[in-house]
Scaffold this active site. Structure first.
Site, PDB file in Angstrom:
ATOM      1  N   LYS A 104       0.840  -1.198   0.000  1.00  0.00           N
ATOM      2  CA  LYS A 104       0.000   0.000   0.000  1.00  0.00           C
ATOM      3  C   LYS A 104       0.874   1.246   0.000  1.00  0.00           C
ATOM      4  O   LYS A 104       1.900   1.293   0.707  1.00  0.00           O
ATOM      5  CB  LYS A 104      -0.921  -0.022   1.230  1.00  0.00           C
ATOM      6  CG  LYS A 104      -1.940   1.106   1.298  1.00  0.00           C
ATOM      7  CD  LYS A 104      -2.830   0.929   2.525  1.00  0.00           C
ATOM      8  CE  LYS A 104      -3.828   2.052   2.696  1.00  0.00           C
ATOM      9  NZ  LYS A 104      -4.672   1.880   3.908  1.00  0.00           N
TER      10      LYS A 104
ATOM     11  N   SER B  45      -9.511   1.985   3.358  1.00  0.00           N
ATOM     12  CA  SER B  45      -8.660   2.736   2.449  1.00  0.00           C
ATOM     13  C   SER B  45      -7.630   1.881   1.726  1.00  0.00           C
ATOM     14  O   SER B  45      -6.953   2.369   0.817  1.00  0.00           O
ATOM     15  CB  SER B  45      -7.930   3.837   3.235  1.00  0.00           C
ATOM     16  OG  SER B  45      -6.970   3.275   4.130  1.00  0.00           O
TER      17      SER B  45
ATOM     18  N   SER C 142      -9.937  -0.349   7.430  1.00  0.00           N
ATOM     19  CA  SER C 142      -9.299  -0.174   6.129  1.00  0.00           C
ATOM     20  C   SER C 142      -8.632  -1.415   5.562  1.00  0.00           C
ATOM     21  O   SER C 142      -8.201  -1.413   4.411  1.00  0.00           O
ATOM     22  CB  SER C 142      -8.284   0.971   6.181  1.00  0.00           C
ATOM     23  OG  SER C 142      -8.950   2.200   6.339  1.00  0.00           O
TER      24      SER C 142
END
Length: 517
Positions: free
Chosen positions: A96, A175, A199
């Protein structure tokens, strides 16, 4: 008239191994690499090609590593020389993009950090030492979704809008959106996400994959753009519980630069050893229904189907159980997060090198100066609310808010776990994927991540079923450091659950008939 050229096809098999990129497990990839049916260079080239062809329609990847091919060749050379391979030797992993990797800064999706320089995150170095090939950086909700109260999950200035591969126009949730999309669509076998509250588990649920939100302190946060060190953690996002356990075994390690990981010295272990297909036999599970009381009838039916499978596998269900005070967690949590974000982000920015805003106030100014792109779809109200706080950890109001949020979250889980002698609590993870909407923002009907996230306790989300072809996950919640038990239970459920739905990718650029499964 001649027919138009056919769209480029994405191959459905990994080299001569015969493995399918949508279903290949880490164990199968390791076996193919060991037996010589596949090389790390071939494997990495395959996924890089697949990203090149499919990512324009999925927007799951912000950038690929310029060193990925060379790292893969080095892995093959080490294997050929007789060096003992690490547990992830030659396996590509996406990270990420709020996690720093050498040569690839952690941008959090924002151009404000695009030229910043920093040391590589502890967990990324650990992945390299385990032999993994860092494939690139996954897209995310910009600033991990903590910029606007009306933000759109999966969108970042640098990465664009990540798209759920299970439905045209459907949102991947956030996210760790790009991580979820990439794994679901077979752009990488493994991905690392991060979570402050939902997330990891929410995009895992929406994209039909497995996500593990570890106990706070099991995985280092060094080199990760922070929201709150009281809740932030990185964790695995994969296509199976076995793969998640393999990735967690590498991620879990004590980091001298992250004091919260000190207890991890006795917790780090090979989590694949807890994969027990019979773990549900005799297990006592509490069923938390209040967390998804707003779910549609069709969504709630997914839970009933899951509960039937749990009973058939021998689990004893306490249905329902209440999580006392769970509904009162959100207000003090938000008050604490705004203070913590200002404090921790300012400290993080100070430690960076190269061009970047000096602090949160400078970041707000940067966004205003670049409003045409950065603020194109939503504002920065959360930034402004955080900046309006003192950001002082000694602030009595802040301390009271954090103490209340943590107390309520831990009591909500500890109470029923002890009172009913439960091995875990199960609940639906989140609502099915909504349509992406830049006018009204996200439309998530419910998500049940709050108690575990705020308490710092682990949660595992595993695909449980589908509503109109859209995945819905089942979460297993437990006390601190209960990853071994949760992994065992989730793995056993996974063996009984409907097969994971491989998303149809023909509608995306680069997709073709080979992807329609």
């Amino acid at each position: 008239m001649s027919e138009p050229p056919s769209p480029p096809q994405v191959t459905s098999a990994l080299g001569g191994s015969g493995l399918d990129p949508g279903t290949a497990t880490v164990a199968a990839l390791r076996r193919a690499l060991t037996e010589g049916a596949l090389t790390a260079a071939e494997l990495t080239a395959f996924y890089l090609s697949r990203i090149e062809r499919l990512n324009p329609g999925l927007r799951a990847v912000i950038s690929v590593s310029p060193q990925a091919a060379a790292d893969a060749r080095a892995s093959d050379e080490a294997r050929a020389s007789g060096a003992a391979p690490g547990p992830l030797a030659g396996i590509p992993v996406l990270i990420k993009d709020n996690i720093a990797a050498a040569g690839m800064p952690a941008t959090a999706g924002s151009p404000a950090l695009a030229e910043a320089d920093q040391d590589e995150a502890f967990l990324v170095t650990g992945l390299r030492e385990a032999g993994a090939v860092i494939l690139g950086k996954a897209n995310l909700s910009e600033w991990a979704g903590f910029r606007s109260s009306h933000s759109t999950s999966g969108w970042s200035t640098l990465g664009g809008q990540a798209v759920n591969p299970h439905g045209r126009g459907r949102n991947p949730s956030g996210s760790s959106s790009g991580s979820g999309v990439a794994v679901a669509a077979g752009l990488a076998p493994l991905a690392v996400g991060t979570e402050t509250d939902g997330s990891i588990v929410c995009p895992a649920s929406a994209c039909g994959i497995v996500g593990i939100k570890p106990t706070l302190g099991l995985v280092s946060r060094s080199g990760i753009v922070p929201i709150s060190l009281a809740q932030d953690t990185a964790g695995p996002m994969t296509r199976s519980v076995a793969d998640a356990a393999a990735l967690l075994s590498v991620l879990a390690a004590p980091d001298p630069a992250d004091p919260a990981t000190a207890p991890a010295a006795v917790r780090a272990r090979d989590y694949t050893g807890y994969l027990d297909a019979a773990a549900l036999a005799g297990a006592r599970l509490g069923v938390w229904r209040d967390g998804f009381s707003d779910a549609s009838e069709r969504t709630a039916a997914v839970l009933e189907q899951a509960l039937a499978l749990l009973r058939e596998a021998g689990a004893e269900l306490v249905d329902p159980v209440e999580l006392p005070g769970a509904a009162e967690i959100t207000e003090p949590e938000f008050a604490a997060l705004t203070h913590e974000f200002k404090h921790y982000l300012n400290a993080y920015l100070v430690d960076l090198r190269g061009p970047r805003p000096a602090d949160l106030a400078g970041l707000i100014k940067f966004n205003n100066q670049n409003a045409g792109t950065v603020l194109a779809h939503f504002g920065q109200e959360l930034f402004e609310q955080a900046e309006a706080t003192t950001g002082d950890p000694a602030d009595p109001g802040y301390q009271a808010a954090r103490a209340e949020a943590s107390r309520r979250a831990r009591e909500a889980l500890d109470g029923p776990l002890a009172a009913h002698r439960l091995d875990a609590i199960v609940t639906l993870t989140a609502s099915p994927a909504w349509l992406t909407d830049y006018v009204l923002g996200d439309h998530d009907v419910f998500h049940t991540s709050g108690p575990s996230a705020v308490a710092g306790y682990p949660a595992v989300s595993v695909p449980a079923g589908y509503v109109a072809g859209l995945p819905v996950g089942l979460s297993f919640l437990g006390p601190a450091w209960s990853e071994p038990a949760l992994i065992a239970l989730a793995h056993a459920f996974e063996q009984a659950a409907p097969p994971r739905l491989v998303p149809p990718l023909a509608g995306h650029p680069g997709g073709g008939p080979a992807d329609q499964r």
